[in-house]
Design a protein around this motif. Sequence first.
Motif, PDB file in Angstrom:
ATOM      1  N   THR A  37      -3.255   0.907  -9.252  1.00 51.48           N
ATOM      2  CA  THR A  37      -3.657  -0.184  -8.372  1.00 51.48           C
ATOM      3  C   THR A  37      -3.994  -1.421  -9.186  1.00 51.48           C
ATOM      4  O   THR A  37      -4.827  -1.373 -10.092  1.00 51.48           O
ATOM      5  N   SER A  65      -3.402   4.430  -2.667  1.00 50.87           N
ATOM      6  CA  SER A  65      -4.565   5.056  -2.043  1.00 50.87           C
ATOM      7  C   SER A  65      -4.111   5.974  -0.924  1.00 50.87           C
ATOM      8  O   SER A  65      -3.138   5.704  -0.227  1.00 50.87           O
ATOM      9  N   GLN A  95       0.363  -7.632  -5.106  1.00 54.39           N
ATOM     10  CA  GLN A  95      -0.669  -6.588  -5.088  1.00 54.39           C
ATOM     11  C   GLN A  95      -0.033  -5.220  -4.845  1.00 54.39           C
ATOM     12  O   GLN A  95       0.745  -5.039  -3.896  1.00 54.39           O
ATOM     13  N   ALA A 132      -5.998  -4.833 -13.017  1.00 52.86           N
ATOM     14  CA  ALA A 132      -6.746  -4.067 -12.038  1.00 52.86           C
ATOM     15  C   ALA A 132      -8.069  -4.758 -11.761  1.00 52.86           C
ATOM     16  O   ALA A 132      -8.573  -5.538 -12.584  1.00 52.86           O
ATOM     17  N   PRO A 133      -8.685  -4.462 -10.609  1.00 49.70           N
ATOM     18  CA  PRO A 133      -9.964  -5.094 -10.272  1.00 49.70           C
ATOM     19  C   PRO A 133     -11.002  -4.856 -11.352  1.00 49.70           C
ATOM     20  O   PRO A 133     -11.218  -3.714 -11.790  1.00 49.70           O
ATOM     21  N   PRO A 178      -3.598   6.365  -8.272  1.00 49.29           N
ATOM     22  CA  PRO A 178      -4.609   5.358  -7.890  1.00 49.29           C
ATOM     23  C   PRO A 178      -4.902   4.372  -9.015  1.00 49.29           C
ATOM     24  O   PRO A 178      -5.155   3.187  -8.739  1.00 49.29           O
ATOM     25  N   GLU A 179      -4.834   4.817 -10.240  1.00 48.81           N
ATOM     26  CA  GLU A 179      -5.118   3.920 -11.365  1.00 48.81           C
ATOM     27  C   GLU A 179      -4.004   2.899 -11.606  1.00 48.81           C
ATOM     28  O   GLU A 179      -4.153   2.020 -12.462  1.00 48.81           O
ATOM     29  N   ARG A 198      -0.093  -6.190 -15.588  1.00 49.12           N
ATOM     30  CA  ARG A 198      -0.909  -5.953 -14.406  1.00 49.12           C
ATOM     31  C   ARG A 198      -2.375  -6.168 -14.712  1.00 49.12           C
ATOM     32  O   ARG A 198      -2.808  -6.088 -15.867  1.00 49.12           O
ATOM     33  N   LEU A 242       0.859  -1.188   0.000  1.00 48.16           N
ATOM     34  CA  LEU A 242       0.000   0.000   0.000  1.00 48.16           C
ATOM     35  C   LEU A 242       0.892   1.234   0.000  1.00 48.16           C
ATOM     36  O   LEU A 242       1.792   1.359   0.836  1.00 48.16           O
ATOM     37  N   THR A 260      -1.402  -1.352  -4.210  1.00 44.71           N
ATOM     38  CA  THR A 260      -2.568  -0.516  -3.946  1.00 44.71           C
ATOM     39  C   THR A 260      -2.091   0.912  -3.718  1.00 44.71           C
ATOM     40  O   THR A 260      -1.260   1.161  -2.838  1.00 44.71           O
TER      41      THR A 260
END
Length: 119
Positions: free
Chosen positions: A91, A118, A114, A40-41, A88-89, A38, A11, A116
């Motif tokens: 992530t 944020s 991972q 992303a969700p 943030p993008e 990568r 993070l 993240t």
Amino acid sequence: QVQLVESGGGLVQPGGSLRLSCAASGFTFSMYYMAWVRQAPGKGPEWVSSMDSGGGRIRYADSVKGRFTISRDSAKHTMYLQMSRLKPEDTAIYYCNVVVPGPVESIYWGQGTQVTVSA
């Protein structure tokens, strides 16, 4: 047996930095094309950066150009992705892969790490 193990995710706040590592074994490290991808969700895989065999041609996706740097240390059998000015993008789960040519081309993947971004 080809094995790739990513590490270094975590993070981080926007604007921060991380360095991802991809430890490789089971193949002659400097001889093959390797890449970072990568996911992303909720989205499909996105190619991020790659390096041709022998530390040759290096390429970046437009979305990371100027912020990310790919490198590899043949003595340590490790590929890196230095990520700066994170957004943030960015992530996503980050994967490294290697393409091993042969009678049948094979692509090997690590388990991912991972990242993240944020506040």
